[in-house]
Structures are given as C-alpha cells and as structure tokens.
Design an enzyme around this catalytic site. Structure first.
Site, PDB file in Angstrom:
ATOM      1  N   GLU A  90     -80.237  29.954 -55.317  1.00 22.44           N
ATOM      2  CA  GLU A  90     -81.089  29.594 -56.454  1.00 22.44           C
ATOM      3  C   GLU A  90     -82.578  29.752 -56.146  1.00 22.44           C
ATOM      4  O   GLU A  90     -83.413  29.695 -57.061  1.00 22.44           O
ATOM      5  CB  GLU A  90     -80.795  28.152 -56.874  1.00 22.44           C
ATOM      6  CG  GLU A  90     -79.414  27.993 -57.512  1.00 22.44           C
ATOM      7  CD  GLU A  90     -79.042  26.551 -57.783  1.00 22.44           C
ATOM      8  OE1 GLU A  90     -79.742  25.652 -57.284  1.00 22.44           O
ATOM      9  OE2 GLU A  90     -78.041  26.333 -58.490  1.00 22.44           O
ATOM     10  N   GLU A 121     -63.583  27.038 -39.046  1.00 24.86           N
ATOM     11  CA  GLU A 121     -64.639  26.096 -38.668  1.00 24.86           C
ATOM     12  C   GLU A 121     -64.524  25.648 -37.213  1.00 24.86           C
ATOM     13  O   GLU A 121     -65.468  25.083 -36.660  1.00 24.86           O
ATOM     14  CB  GLU A 121     -64.613  24.880 -39.579  1.00 24.86           C
ATOM     15  CG  GLU A 121     -63.438  23.944 -39.372  1.00 24.86           C
ATOM     16  CD  GLU A 121     -63.576  22.687 -40.221  1.00 24.86           C
ATOM     17  OE1 GLU A 121     -63.477  21.600 -39.635  1.00 24.86           O
ATOM     18  OE2 GLU A 121     -63.784  22.794 -41.447  1.00 24.86           O
TER      19      GLU A 121
END
Length: 307
Positions: A90, A121
């Site tokens: 954004e 992960e």
C-alpha cells in the site's frame, strides 16, 4: 526469573494459551460469539499502546537510511507475511514509495501468500539466505513479524540483516521472545490468549497490522510525503483519486478547482509540484525547491514564505 520466561529463559507462548472463559464457545449463540470476538479485537488494539515509544524510536532509526535510498523489507511466515505484504504493497500508491525500495522475504516464497507451505517457517537457513541474496545493507530497514516470536525463518533473517548493518525491527506478541532480542528494535504487543486458542490471525494479527500502520505512516510523514494531514505524494491512478488530487491542490494552494486541475496536469499528477505551480511558480523553480528540500512541501513553501 521473569514470569514471562521458563526456567531455561525461553519465551512463554501466551498466544497459545487456552482461556477457560471460552471452553464452551461453540455452544454459544451467534451474537455472544461475535461479542467475544469483538472484545478480543479491542484488546488487541489496546495492547499496542505501551509499544508506542519503541515504535517511535524504530521509525527514527529507520528514517536516515530510507531517505538515502534504502529498502524497507518485510519478513514473515503465514499470517505475519501476509500482513507485512499488505502494509508494504500500500505504500507506493499511498505515498509514492518506490517499488525498488521495497522487499518481501516470505517463508515458502510468494506462493505461500495464497496457500500454506509445509515447514517453510522452520528453515532459519532460508531466512538468512534471502537476506544474503538481496544484499541487504546498512541503509536498509528490515521488519520481522512473528506472533510467537520464535519463527526460525524470521529470527534468522533478522540476525543476518543485523550482522550486515541494517536497521532491524522485530514485532512479536509474546514477551521475552527471541525476535525481540535479536532485533535492534523490539516491538511487543502482548495480546495474550486468543478467543480461539492459538488462532493468532485474530488478536495477534490485528495488533501486528495496527503496529505496521502506525510505523509506516510515521516514517512516510517524516520523509515529507504528508503535508497538513494530506497524502500529497499519492498516485492518482483512478477517477476518484484524480478528483481528490484536484481538491487537495485547490485547498492547499488556495485556488479555484480549474486552476488546480490545470496545475496538476502540468505537474503530471505530482500534487506537491502542482501546489507550487498553482501559486504561480515556474516548473523549474518548483522542481528545484522540492529537490533541495528532499521533497518536503512544507519546507519548500516555508522558503518562499507561503506556509
């Protein structure tokens, strides 16, 4: 011994706790369930409050390198990775932040944003390798997110980035977590047990999103991409945003809308430049002022006595 660490000094996973209050949650009425979930979201936002001084310090440390062309890099796995990508993605349309100054280290690669990648992960080596491949350096800012605070991919990426001189920021929801120790700037939002035990996409995820909203917005303000509470560096990529741009130029320059629209067209959509042009300044003068003041419209206007 700290109450938030066990006898070996490891983080206690309070985000994994199960609350006795919600043991019969699935037998409740829908409105009662929503009330409990909503209360959890409010608690998540409140948990960010104590972290504000640490956030301010992290933003202050991040500013110099980013001003000199450094990258803002988000590191995470699963939900945390997705929250980081949302924040970073954004920044270009909102603040005209260059895509070249963004990086996303995602456990399992970009495909993991849509589908879980098993065991991704758990590879600390992959996290460190990403940092090396990206040639992270002293001007870069690396933000690692992990609700647990122990995710190997993220912790090792932060360690590698710090060793290479980058500004490192670790965000966690568990006190005494390794990520808080390995980063130069540890940001804790102690959200505690979830309504759904262990579902850290809820309270923990909300707190992480709030933290990133605050951090990145503060950094962009300090980098001169906001003036008088307006997004003067935004990219006007659709009709709504073009109209918003005209309104901003009209208000900030104190001119009619048609004058503002003409100035914005001559400025090729650059709102800061258009504000100066709408006041009668030449394009060369406007460009010179903004260049010398690192893009700060406030400082440019101050020089010509128009603030």
């Amino acid at each position: 011994m700290d109450d938030d660490a066990d006898e070996r000094g490891r983080a206690v996973m309070r985000t994994e706790d199960a609350s006795a209050r919600y043991v019969d949650l699935d037998a409740w009425g829908g409105l009662d369930i929503l009330q409990a979930l909503w209360e959890g979201q409010l608690a998540a936002v409140a948990a960010v409050g104590p972290a504000l001084p640490a956030l301010e310090a992290a933003a202050r440390a991040a500013e110099p390198g980013l001003r000199e062309g450094g990258r803002l890099v988000y590191v995470g796995a699963g939900t945390s990775a997705r929250i980081g990508v949302q924040d970073g993605a954004e920044l270009p349309p909102t603040f005209d932040w260059p895509e070249a100054q963004l990086g996303f280290a995602i456990a399992g690669g970009e495909g993991a944003l849509l589908r879980a990648v098993e065991n991704a992960e758990d590879s600390g080596a992959d996290g460190a390798a990403w940092i090396a491949r990206a040639e992270v350096g002293p001007r870069d800012v690396v933000v690692g997110l992990a609700a647990s605070g122990i995710t190997p991919f993220t912790v090792e990426a932060l360690k590698a980035a710090r060793a290479r001189g980058a500004v490192t920021i670790g965000i966690s929801n568990n006190p005494e977590a390794p990520i808080l120790r390995e980063a130069a700037h540890g940001i804790l939002a102690a959200t505690g047990a979830e309504v759904l035990a262990g579902s850290t996409r809820m309270k923990a995820g909300t707190a992480q999103k709030v933290i990133l909203n605050l951090f990145s917005t503060l950094v962009m303000i300090r980098l001169g991409r906001v003036y008088r509470g307006r997004m003067v560096a935004m990219r006007a990529t659709n009709r709504k945003l073009r109209a918003r741009g005209v309104a901003m130029v009209s208000e900030l320059a104190g001119c009619p809308a048609d004058t503002a629209a003409d100035a914005l067209a001559r400025a090729e959509g650059d709102i800061k430049r258009a504000v100066l042009l709408a006041g009668g300044m030449s394009q060369a003068r406007a460009d010179d002022l903004l260049l010398r003041h690192d893009g700060s419209l406030r400082r440019a206007l101050r020089e010509v006595g128009r603030t």
